[in-house]
Design a protein around this motif. Sequence first.
Motif, PDB file in Angstrom:
ATOM      1  N   ARG A 120      16.012  -9.425 -16.409  1.00 55.03           N
ATOM      2  CA  ARG A 120      17.274  -8.844 -16.833  1.00 55.03           C
ATOM      3  C   ARG A 120      17.184  -7.339 -17.052  1.00 55.03           C
ATOM      4  N   ALA A 121      16.068  -6.888 -17.561  1.00 56.94           N
ATOM      5  CA  ALA A 121      15.945  -5.470 -17.928  1.00 56.94           C
ATOM      6  C   ALA A 121      15.859  -4.553 -16.723  1.00 56.94           C
ATOM      7  N   TYR A 122      15.672  -5.114 -15.542  1.00 56.54           N
ATOM      8  CA  TYR A 122      15.376  -4.269 -14.383  1.00 56.54           C
ATOM      9  C   TYR A 122      16.484  -4.205 -13.338  1.00 56.54           C
ATOM     10  N   TRP A 123      17.699  -4.629 -13.686  1.00 57.43           N
ATOM     11  CA  TRP A 123      18.804  -4.453 -12.748  1.00 57.43           C
ATOM     12  C   TRP A 123      19.092  -2.966 -12.576  1.00 57.43           C
ATOM     13  N   GLY A 124      19.194  -2.526 -11.321  1.00 56.40           N
ATOM     14  CA  GLY A 124      19.521  -1.148 -11.030  1.00 56.40           C
ATOM     15  C   GLY A 124      21.012  -0.978 -10.824  1.00 56.40           C
ATOM     16  N   GLN A 125      21.391   0.123 -10.183  1.00 52.82           N
ATOM     17  CA  GLN A 125      22.801   0.428  -9.955  1.00 52.82           C
ATOM     18  C   GLN A 125      23.366  -0.324  -8.760  1.00 52.82           C
TER      19      GLN A 125
END
Length: 115
Positions: A102-107
């Motif tokens: 979850r913490a690593y979703w980008g744009q």
Amino acid sequence: QVQFVESGGGLVQPGGSLRLSCAASGSIFSIYAMGWYRQVPGKQRELVASITSGGRTTYVDSVKGRSTISRDNAKNTVDLQMDSLKPEDTAVYYCNFAPPWRAYWGQGTQVTVSS
């Protein structure tokens, strides 16, 4: 710290092609499976394609035969080649681990298929 930066989206006509690229920072990239995901407003994000550290691939049925996921562990990149694009492929595309963290979703990168 891991960060994913997606690129390569754009506006394309039906039947066209795009190559999406994901650049990953961090030293753990090569040991995890990676995935390309997409999301349409109002719908849940879905896994489109995944690739293990060893190169085994899976695809959602809607893109099977039209897309190819690949990775370069030396360069910390994972790409998604999309061919024969359809209007229903329109979405924001993201890369992340598979399963995603979850913490690593980008744009993400916007893909729009329209004539």
